[in-house]
Design a protein around this motif. Structure first.
Motif, PDB file in Angstrom:
ATOM      1  N   SER A  62       0.825  -1.219   0.000  1.00 41.94           N
ATOM      2  CA  SER A  62       0.000   0.000   0.000  1.00 41.94           C
ATOM      3  C   SER A  62       0.861   1.272   0.000  1.00 41.94           C
ATOM      4  O   SER A  62       0.622   2.213   0.753  1.00 41.94           O
ATOM      5  CB  SER A  62      -0.945   0.005   1.208  1.00 41.94           C
ATOM      6  N   VAL A  63       1.874   1.295  -0.867  1.00 43.51           N
ATOM      7  CA  VAL A  63       2.814   2.414  -0.922  1.00 43.51           C
ATOM      8  C   VAL A  63       2.172   3.622  -1.605  1.00 43.51           C
ATOM      9  O   VAL A  63       1.550   3.501  -2.671  1.00 43.51           O
ATOM     10  CB  VAL A  63       4.095   1.999  -1.676  1.00 43.51           C
ATOM     11  N   SER A  64       2.332   4.784  -0.995  1.00 47.19           N
ATOM     12  CA  SER A  64       1.876   6.030  -1.611  1.00 47.19           C
ATOM     13  C   SER A  64       2.997   7.055  -1.558  1.00 47.19           C
ATOM     14  O   SER A  64       3.864   7.022  -0.678  1.00 47.19           O
ATOM     15  CB  SER A  64       0.631   6.579  -0.907  1.00 47.19           C
ATOM     16  N   LYS A  65       2.985   7.959  -2.537  1.00 48.16           N
ATOM     17  CA  LYS A  65       3.982   9.009  -2.606  1.00 48.16           C
ATOM     18  C   LYS A  65       3.328  10.244  -3.195  1.00 48.16           C
ATOM     19  O   LYS A  65       2.618  10.172  -4.206  1.00 48.16           O
ATOM     20  CB  LYS A  65       5.156   8.568  -3.506  1.00 48.16           C
ATOM     21  N   HIS A  66       3.540  11.389  -2.560  1.00 50.30           N
ATOM     22  CA  HIS A  66       2.987  12.618  -3.107  1.00 50.30           C
ATOM     23  C   HIS A  66       3.967  13.767  -2.905  1.00 50.30           C
ATOM     24  O   HIS A  66       4.815  13.748  -2.015  1.00 50.30           O
ATOM     25  CB  HIS A  66       1.634  12.957  -2.481  1.00 50.30           C
ATOM     26  N   TYR A  67       3.863  14.769  -3.771  1.00 50.06           N
ATOM     27  CA  TYR A  67       4.592  16.021  -3.653  1.00 50.06           C
ATOM     28  C   TYR A  67       3.560  17.112  -3.434  1.00 50.06           C
ATOM     29  O   TYR A  67       2.884  17.529  -4.375  1.00 50.06           O
ATOM     30  CB  TYR A  67       5.398  16.301  -4.917  1.00 50.06           C
TER      31      TYR A  67
ATOM     32  N   GLU B 207      -0.169   5.707  -5.648  1.00 43.05           N
ATOM     33  CA  GLU B 207      -1.367   5.523  -4.825  1.00 43.05           C
ATOM     34  C   GLU B 207      -1.614   4.036  -4.605  1.00 43.05           C
ATOM     35  O   GLU B 207      -1.918   3.289  -5.535  1.00 43.05           O
ATOM     36  CB  GLU B 207      -2.582   6.151  -5.521  1.00 43.05           C
ATOM     37  N   ASP B 208      -1.404   3.590  -3.350  1.00 40.73           N
ATOM     38  CA  ASP B 208      -1.764   2.224  -2.939  1.00 40.73           C
ATOM     39  C   ASP B 208      -1.096   1.171  -3.823  1.00 40.73           C
ATOM     40  O   ASP B 208      -1.742   0.257  -4.338  1.00 40.73           O
ATOM     41  CB  ASP B 208      -3.281   2.056  -2.955  1.00 40.73           C
ATOM     42  N   ILE B 209       0.232   1.287  -3.992  1.00 41.36           N
ATOM     43  CA  ILE B 209       0.977   0.313  -4.787  1.00 41.36           C
ATOM     44  C   ILE B 209       1.277  -0.907  -3.924  1.00 41.36           C
ATOM     45  O   ILE B 209       1.989  -0.805  -2.921  1.00 41.36           O
ATOM     46  CB  ILE B 209       2.293   0.918  -5.317  1.00 41.36           C
ATOM     47  N   THR B 210       0.746  -2.032  -4.315  1.00 40.36           N
ATOM     48  CA  THR B 210       0.998  -3.293  -3.628  1.00 40.36           C
ATOM     49  C   THR B 210       1.549  -4.280  -4.646  1.00 40.36           C
ATOM     50  O   THR B 210       0.889  -4.584  -5.649  1.00 40.36           O
ATOM     51  CB  THR B 210      -0.273  -3.851  -2.978  1.00 40.36           C
TER      52      THR B 210
END
Length: 250
Positions: free
Chosen positions: A6-11, A18-21
């Motif tokens: 559930s990886v997320s990354k934002h600037y 968004e929600d990388i599994t």
């Protein structure tokens, strides 16, 4: 070997992931495909903690990347601890990132000598063996400016192998090359895959992904749209976004 949960990354307000599994097994070759801006390279940089994630967890070989569990909280690693963890992860960049003032041999042996404190003679011999493995025997004393783009990228691959990683990340390794040089670099990457190395490869080379990958992941808009075997994703995609992308690039 690689586990994204559930990886997320934002600037700021811009959400890049968004929600990388995704799990990548030991010895698996996983190719990430998708349009520019899909988040592929950002995800790769998160795996090596070159970018910090804002949510979820990333593990390599069972350890949280860039962090250590202390009690009920995670603390970010720095300095030597982070370097030790990164020694499991080799990385090949789009634009080579070689040291211009060092020869090919020095570029390959630098990290094992300076970071991992291995004996110089042993590291230099290993560098020569790796350069020969990637087809650069006789060019050990050449500086990057004296090499073609394809040769520079092969030096970068040898450098990634020199730290004896458990995982190698390839970030669009052929996109900066002239078309006639692409094949020589892909052949070297194919050879690395055949050794059983765990590999995560961001690429636009569809034929390479079809032939070499165990699994293909299609990303768009910071999410995983679909993933599966090369035959499933590239020959019979389920999602319209994947079909539209393949129609454009093929």
């Amino acid at each position: 070997m690689i586990s994204a949960q559930s990886v997320s990354k934002h600037y700021g307000n811009i959400r890049v992931l968004e929600d990388i599994t995704l799990d990548v097994a030991q010895g698996e070759v996983c190719c990430l495909l998708g349009p520019s801006g899909a988040g592929k390279s950002t995800f790769l940089r998160c795996v090596n903690h070159l970018e910090k994630i804002n949510g979820g967890r990333l593990l390599v070989d069972g350890e949280s990347v860039g962090y250590k569990q202390r009690g009920n909280s995670l603390h970010e690693l720095a300095g030597r601890e982070l370097g030790k963890q990164r020694s499991k992860i080799g990385m090949v960049f789009q634009h080579f990132n070689l040291y211009p003032h060092m020869t090919a041999e020095q570029n390959v042996s630098f990290a094992p000598i300076k970071v991992h404190r291995r004996p110089k003679a042993e590291c230099r011999q290993r560098a020569r063996e790796l350069l020969s493995q990637v087809g650069l025997a006789g060019k050990e004393e050449k500086f990057p400016r004296q090499l073609s783009g394809g040769e520079q990228q092969r030096v970068a691959i040898a450098r990634a192998l020199a730290i004896d990683p458990k995982v190698i990340l390839f970030d669009e390794p052929t996109s900066a090359l002239d078309p006639e040089l692409v094949g020589e670099v892909l052949a070297v990457i194919r050879g690395v895959a055949e050794t059983g190395m765990t590999m995560l490869v961001v690429t636009h080379e569809i034929a390479f992904a079809h032939d070499v990958a165990d699994r293909v992941v299609f990303m768009d808009g910071g999410v995983i749209v679909e993933h599966g075997s090369p035959a499933e994703v590239l020959e019979n995609p389920r999602e319209q976004r994947t079909r539209d992308f393949l129609r454009r690039v093929l």
